[in-house]
Design a protein around this motif. Sequence first.
Motif, short mmCIF file in Angstrom:
data_model
loop_
_atom_site.label_atom_id
_atom_site.label_comp_id
_atom_site.label_asym_id
_atom_site.label_seq_id
_atom_site.Cartn_x
_atom_site.Cartn_y
_atom_site.Cartn_z
N GLY A 43 -79.40 45.67 72.96
CA GLY A 43 -79.98 46.97 72.61
C GLY A 43 -79.31 48.10 73.36
N LEU A 44 -79.10 47.88 74.65
CA LEU A 44 -78.46 48.89 75.48
C LEU A 44 -77.01 49.11 75.04
CD1 LEU A 44 -78.91 50.73 77.91
CD2 LEU A 44 -78.16 48.87 79.39
N ALA A 45 -76.31 48.03 74.75
CA ALA A 45 -74.93 48.14 74.26
C ALA A 45 -74.91 48.91 72.94
CB ALA A 45 -74.33 46.75 74.08
N CYS A 46 -75.91 48.71 72.13
CA CYS A 46 -76.02 49.40 70.85
C CYS A 46 -76.20 50.91 71.06
CB CYS A 46 -77.19 48.81 70.05
SG CYS A 46 -77.55 49.70 68.54
N VAL A 47 -77.06 51.28 72.01
CA VAL A 47 -77.27 52.70 72.31
C VAL A 47 -75.94 53.34 72.73
CG1 VAL A 47 -78.42 54.32 73.87
CG2 VAL A 47 -79.71 52.39 72.89
N LYS A 48 -75.18 52.62 73.56
CA LYS A 48 -73.88 53.14 74.01
C LYS A 48 -72.93 53.36 72.83
CE LYS A 48 -73.81 51.27 78.69
NZ LYS A 48 -73.45 50.02 79.39
N GLU A 49 -72.94 52.43 71.89
CA GLU A 49 -72.06 52.56 70.72
C GLU A 49 -72.50 53.71 69.83
OE1 GLU A 49 -69.10 51.34 70.17
OE2 GLU A 49 -69.32 50.26 72.06
N ILE A 50 -73.80 53.90 69.69
CA ILE A 50 -74.30 55.05 68.91
C ILE A 50 -73.78 56.33 69.56
CG2 ILE A 50 -76.33 56.39 68.21
CD1 ILE A 50 -77.89 53.74 67.99
N GLU A 51 -73.90 56.40 70.88
CA GLU A 51 -73.46 57.58 71.62
C GLU A 51 -71.97 57.85 71.39
OE1 GLU A 51 -75.00 56.94 75.56
OE2 GLU A 51 -75.33 59.10 75.80
N ARG A 52 -71.18 56.79 71.42
CA ARG A 52 -69.74 56.91 71.19
C ARG A 52 -69.41 57.44 69.81
NH1 ARG A 52 -68.75 51.87 73.97
NH2 ARG A 52 -68.28 52.65 76.03
N ALA A 53 -70.27 57.07 68.84
CA ALA A 53 -69.98 57.42 67.44
C ALA A 53 -70.48 58.81 67.06
CB ALA A 53 -70.61 56.37 66.52
N LEU A 54 -71.21 59.48 67.95
CA LEU A 54 -71.80 60.77 67.59
C LEU A 54 -70.76 61.85 67.35
CD1 LEU A 54 -74.82 60.94 70.10
CD2 LEU A 54 -74.94 60.54 67.63
N GLY A 55 -71.06 62.71 66.38
CA GLY A 55 -70.22 63.88 66.11
C GLY A 55 -71.10 65.12 66.18
N ALA A 56 -70.70 66.19 65.49
CA ALA A 56 -71.48 67.42 65.53
C ALA A 56 -72.77 67.27 64.74
CB ALA A 56 -70.65 68.57 64.99
N ASP A 57 -72.67 66.72 63.55
CA ASP A 57 -73.86 66.47 62.73
C ASP A 57 -74.02 64.97 62.57
OD1 ASP A 57 -74.56 69.17 62.11
OD2 ASP A 57 -72.69 69.22 60.95
N ASN A 58 -75.21 64.51 62.82
CA ASN A 58 -75.42 63.08 62.80
C ASN A 58 -76.63 62.68 61.97
OD1 ASN A 58 -73.40 62.35 65.05
ND2 ASN A 58 -74.66 63.97 65.95
N ILE A 59 -76.40 61.77 61.04
CA ILE A 59 -77.50 61.13 60.33
C ILE A 59 -77.38 59.65 60.65
CG2 ILE A 59 -78.64 60.68 58.13
CD1 ILE A 59 -77.20 63.14 57.00
N ILE A 60 -78.36 59.15 61.36
CA ILE A 60 -78.30 57.77 61.82
C ILE A 60 -79.33 56.95 61.05
CG2 ILE A 60 -78.46 56.27 63.86
CD1 ILE A 60 -78.03 59.09 65.41
N ALA A 61 -78.86 56.04 60.21
CA ALA A 61 -79.76 55.20 59.41
C ALA A 61 -80.00 53.89 60.14
CB ALA A 61 -79.16 54.94 58.03
#
Length: 256
Positions: A43-61
């Motif tokens: 779960g923690l590794a997943c949060v880190k990857e989400i953070e890495r993938a963020l841009g200016a506008d984010n829609i996270i499904a």
Amino acid sequence: TVMKNISGLKNMEKQLEEVLGVSKVVIVSGDSDQYATVKNEMGLACVKEIERALGADNIIAVTGGSTLAAAAEMMHPLRRTHQDLLFVSARGGLGEKVENQANTICAKMAEKAEGRYHLLHVPDQLSDDSYHSLMEEPSIHRVMQHVHHATIIVHGIGDAKTMAIRRHSGEDFLKRVDTEHAVAEAFGYFFDQTGRVIHKVQTIGLQWEDLFGARSVIAVAGGKSKAEAIQAYFKKGPDSVLITDEGAAQQILKNF
Ligand code: G3H
């Protein structure tokens, strides 16, 4: 020995990337089939990857499942550097425990990340008639537009039989899981060993095509018992970041 273990995991990550044909694999140590805390590490590794993938506008499904629930548990504020952060449920309500439902996970992730959220207030399995009339509901249509335009998709992968039983599928379908050799499940799709879709739930939610348009796809699944499912899913699956554990990784590499 800690250093040795880390370099061992790094090595396995490279091997798995090759074997599964995905651009990035992250392996956490341990086997989540045996220790629940390993799920939190994923779960923690997943949060880190989400953070890495963020841009200016984010829609996270986000989809459902106990692994994604662990990711929601480990979420922290992401708002500092990123402007728009919208979380959307990729699936409706399933015959799952409430803590494993996409809507619950989506709301929790968004709250902890300090983002906004839109939930999908529909039952997951629908008849043709209900499907078409619900799709015309403006509120549902709006959420679905977000799902189809997600910039980041986060989903779990399950063992087909386990998921069919957990979601109270009927006798007929349970039989089909056997006769058609379904081994993997993800977002309501069931796959055989070759990665072919053998069944899909008629659902208002994430569709297979959506996976190929997103900026990044993060799959989170571990435990020795999911090795075959993970392998099968990636036969035809989209390029993704896979977050898994040592238990699954060792078994997949052994199968090769
Ligand atoms: O779609 C896959 C399943 O949601 C995985 O569920 O994380 O509880 O194993 P799980």
